[in-house]
Design an enzyme around this catalytic site. Structure first.
Site, PDB file in Angstrom:
ATOM      1  N   GLU A  86       0.876  -1.178   0.000  1.00 22.69           N
ATOM      2  CA  GLU A  86       0.000   0.000   0.000  1.00 22.69           C
ATOM      3  C   GLU A  86       0.908   1.220   0.000  1.00 22.69           C
ATOM      4  OE1 GLU A  86      -3.131  -0.116  -0.246  1.00 22.69           O
ATOM      5  OE2 GLU A  86      -3.820  -2.021   0.548  1.00 22.69           O
ATOM      6  N   CYS A 101      -2.184   9.075   2.631  1.00 26.17           N
ATOM      7  CA  CYS A 101      -1.985   8.584   1.267  1.00 26.17           C
ATOM      8  C   CYS A 101      -3.198   8.914   0.398  1.00 26.17           C
ATOM      9  CB  CYS A 101      -1.741   7.092   1.289  1.00 26.17           C
ATOM     10  SG  CYS A 101      -2.977   6.196   2.223  1.00 26.17           S
TER      11      CYS A 101
HETATM   12  P1  NAP Z   1       8.394   5.204   4.527  1.00 22.21           P
HETATM   13  O1  NAP Z   1       9.568   6.044   4.728  1.00 22.21           O
HETATM   14  O2  NAP Z   1       8.322   4.350   3.331  1.00 22.21           O
HETATM   15  O3  NAP Z   1       8.262   4.293   5.851  1.00 22.21           O
HETATM   16  C1  NAP Z   1       7.241   3.334   5.993  1.00 22.21           C
HETATM   17  C2  NAP Z   1       7.805   2.129   6.708  1.00 22.21           C
HETATM   18  O4  NAP Z   1       8.729   1.476   5.835  1.00 22.21           O
HETATM   19  C3  NAP Z   1       8.580   2.467   7.966  1.00 22.21           C
HETATM   20  O5  NAP Z   1       8.381   1.450   8.908  1.00 22.21           O
HETATM   21  C4  NAP Z   1      10.010   2.506   7.484  1.00 22.21           C
HETATM   22  O6  NAP Z   1      10.945   2.252   8.506  1.00 22.21           O
HETATM   23  C5  NAP Z   1      10.004   1.388   6.464  1.00 22.21           C
HETATM   24  N1  NAP Z   1      10.991   1.529   5.407  1.00 22.21           N
HETATM   25  C6  NAP Z   1      11.496   2.663   4.877  1.00 22.21           C
HETATM   26  N2  NAP Z   1      12.375   2.373   3.893  1.00 22.21           N
HETATM   27  C7  NAP Z   1      12.432   1.029   3.816  1.00 22.21           C
HETATM   28  C8  NAP Z   1      13.149   0.130   2.994  1.00 22.21           C
HETATM   29  N3  NAP Z   1      13.995   0.537   2.059  1.00 22.21           N
HETATM   30  N4  NAP Z   1      12.967  -1.192   3.184  1.00 22.21           N
HETATM   31  C9  NAP Z   1      12.109  -1.637   4.115  1.00 22.21           C
HETATM   32  N5  NAP Z   1      11.399  -0.827   4.925  1.00 22.21           N
HETATM   33  C10 NAP Z   1      11.535   0.486   4.768  1.00 22.21           C
HETATM   34  O7  NAP Z   1       7.055   6.030   4.518  1.00 22.21           O
HETATM   35  P2  NAP Z   1       6.578   7.117   5.578  1.00 22.21           P
HETATM   36  O8  NAP Z   1       7.296   8.383   5.293  1.00 22.21           O
HETATM   37  O9  NAP Z   1       6.653   6.564   6.951  1.00 22.21           O
HETATM   38  O10 NAP Z   1       5.033   7.233   5.199  1.00 22.21           O
HETATM   39  C11 NAP Z   1       4.600   8.021   4.167  1.00 22.21           C
HETATM   40  C12 NAP Z   1       4.340   7.240   2.910  1.00 22.21           C
HETATM   41  O11 NAP Z   1       3.449   6.165   3.160  1.00 22.21           O
HETATM   42  C13 NAP Z   1       3.660   8.088   1.876  1.00 22.21           C
HETATM   43  O12 NAP Z   1       4.198   7.835   0.601  1.00 22.21           O
HETATM   44  C14 NAP Z   1       2.213   7.636   1.950  1.00 22.21           C
HETATM   45  O13 NAP Z   1       1.453   7.894   0.818  1.00 22.21           O
HETATM   46  C15 NAP Z   1       2.373   6.193   2.222  1.00 22.21           C
HETATM   47  N6  NAP Z   1       1.145   5.660   2.801  1.00 22.21           N
HETATM   48  C16 NAP Z   1       0.375   4.822   2.046  1.00 22.21           C
HETATM   49  C17 NAP Z   1      -0.818   4.337   2.534  1.00 22.21           C
HETATM   50  C18 NAP Z   1      -1.682   3.410   1.733  1.00 22.21           C
HETATM   51  O14 NAP Z   1      -2.540   2.759   2.304  1.00 22.21           O
HETATM   52  N7  NAP Z   1      -1.513   3.296   0.438  1.00 22.21           N
HETATM   53  C19 NAP Z   1      -1.232   4.702   3.813  1.00 22.21           C
HETATM   54  C20 NAP Z   1      -0.428   5.555   4.548  1.00 22.21           C
HETATM   55  C21 NAP Z   1       0.769   6.020   4.039  1.00 22.21           C
HETATM   56  P3  NAP Z   1      11.763   3.450   9.208  1.00 22.21           P
HETATM   57  O15 NAP Z   1      10.767   4.357   9.839  1.00 22.21           O
HETATM   58  O16 NAP Z   1      12.609   2.730  10.205  1.00 22.21           O
HETATM   59  O17 NAP Z   1      12.548   4.124   8.135  1.00 22.21           O
END
Ligand code: NAP
Length: 453
Positions: free
Chosen positions: A226, A260
């Protein structure tokens, strides 16, 4: 891990990471617990879901305080989030057994049917923006289906991660079946490869999605992603413009714009653009920005200063490329991750506000001539999570929502929201697979054909 209050920059708490031994012990315990849990009938699995729903409601106020402290969510929205988690747990407790009931199939066998069997332990990698909701909407169906879950939550919400684990324990879930892992993103690949883990789900950015998808593919494990969105809201010539302006501002500002499925691009046909911009700017300017702990706050700080700086950089790059600021766009002189509601107009492809996801209270108005151009611009995006169309002609709206817009969730005259009763997910860079509804509970099951001669 350190949790920092984004409204003040104060340290909220320090939490030691789980080291390799602690991680291994938690994975082994989850796999052990999952083997026993899988043999329990769905009617028994529903009991802790009902109890966790009760606890979420009873503890909504302190949970909202915790989210406010760790990521700046206004407490009114935090309490609503706890209630929404409870409703998802109730939904799967109520309907899970029916969703998992074997489906008879007419074949040459004397008896044949499709059964839905658990896979094992699912790794959930979750973001900070809805710290409870994202985790519970993944956990409730996975646990109800007979799986275990390990949660690797975002590093800035360690207190929320541990609170979620505690809630499941207090609800009577077998020891170890749901475990939080306080580990950084660099550990995720190894956890996916671990023999105790059967599948992975990630909610987060496109970059994180690619890396989890790659690791899952390499290990031939099922994954659901997601990811981000840049939802287009179409305001057509026959729209109720006052309604559209109100709903669009609400959707753009919920959770400080860090959602999102927030409305992000506003495709307004020329006939109504003047009126829409005037009303929309009024609505955006009216939002009460302030202390997330205050009952009347609608928009708190962003979750982290580095994320706020990224949002401001996207605004500045858009303006440099020719977009015009109608509201906001300046970093306030105060400590913390504050950013004001901001409206850009004259946005076109090639500008950051059109091409990238802006995860903050920044709206991009994109002028279009007519319906055809609005649909074309809406679909001209790497993302495909949600979309909405505003028109007084409901048949027209439904035609566009159903047949024209390339997104996983489309609304007419309202904003896109997740609902436990409906599937949720996207297409293209917004990811694959679905959460919620009957589709969500069937993502992490072995769809097994059973044939008896
Ligand atoms: P993020 O940086 O991708 O982090 C999300 C999770 O993934 C965190 O637990 C993070 O850990 C982990 N992560 C980051 N890089 C990773 C990698 N290379 N490999 C494995 N895990 C990794 O996203 P965010 O800034 O927290 O959240 C915002 C994003 O989420 C936005 O793009 C938003 O649109 C999306 N989102 C999507 C939905 C949906 O349902 N489609 C809902 C909510 C949010 P760390 O914190 O330890 O880095």
């Amino acid at each position: 891990m350190r949790a920092i209050d984004p409204s003040s920059g104060a340290v909220v708490g320090d939490y030691p990471d789980h080291d390799d031994d602690a991680q291994e012990a938690r994975l082994q315990a989850a796999a052990r617990a999952a083997r026993a849990w899988a043999r329990r009938p769905p009617s028994e699995r529903a009991a802790p879901l009902r109890e966790v729903a009760r606890l979420l409601r009873a503890q909504a106020a302190p949970l909202a305080e915790l989210m406010a402290a760790e990521m700046g969510k206004p407490v009114t929205q935090g309490r609503a989030e706890a209630e929404k988690c409870a409703s998802a747990c109730d939904f799967y407790a109520e309907n899970g057994e029916r969703f998992l009931a074997p489906e008879p199939a007419a074949t040459d066998f004397s008896k044949s049917y499709v059964a839905f069997e658990p896979l094992g332990v699912v790794l959930a990698v979750m973001p900070w923006n809805f710290p409870l909701w994202q985790a519970f909407r993944a956990a409730a169906p996975a646990l109800m289906a007979g799986n275990g879950m390990v949660l690797k939550h975002a590093s800035n919400v360690p207190g929320c991660s541990l609170a979620i684990e505690r809630l499941w324990r207090e609800a009577g879930l077998p020891e170890g079946l749901f475990a939080s892992l306080l580990v950084g993103a660099s550990k995720v690949e190894g956890i996916i490869a671990h023999p105790c883990v059967a599948a992975a789900t990630l909610t987060g950015s496109v970059a994180a999605g690619r890396s989890v998808g790659e690791a899952a593919g390499r290990n031939l494990k099922k994954s659901v992603l997601e990811l981000g969105g840049s939802d287009a809201y179409l305001i057509l010539d026959d729209a109720d413009v006052a309604l559209a302006a109100r709903v669009c501002a609400q959707s753009r500002l919920i959770n400080g714009g860090q959602s999102c499925i927030a409305a992000k691009r506003f495709l307004v046909v020329d006939d109504v653009r003047g009126e829409f911009e005037r009303r929309f700017v009024e609505e955006m300017a009216r939002a009460r920005v302030g202390d997330p702990r205050a009952e009347d706050t609608q928009v708190g700080p962003l979750a982290r200063v580095d994320l706020r700086d990224e949002v401001h950089d996207q605004v500045e790059r858009s303006v440099a490329a020719g977009a015009r600021l109608l509201l906001g766009g300046e970093v306030p002189r105060r400590t913390g991750a504050w950013y004001p509601p901001t409206v850009l107009t004259g946005v076109r492809r090639g500008m950051a506000a059109a091409d990238e996801e802006i995860f903050g209270p920044v709206a991009a108005v994109m002028p279009v001539r007519d319906e055809a151009e609005a649909v074309a611009v809406a679909n001209d995006s790497a993302f495909g999570l949600g979309a909405a169309v505003f028109t007084r002609d409901l048949a027209r709206g439904e035609r566009i929502a159903r047949h024209e817009l390339q997104a996983g969730c489309c609304a007419v005259n309202d904003f896109v929201r997740s609902d436990p009763r409906l599937p949720f997910g996207g297409v293209r860079d917004s990811g694959y697979g679905r959460e919620l509804g009957v589709f969500g509970i069937r993502e992490f099951v072995n769809v097994k054909a059973v044939c008896v001669r």
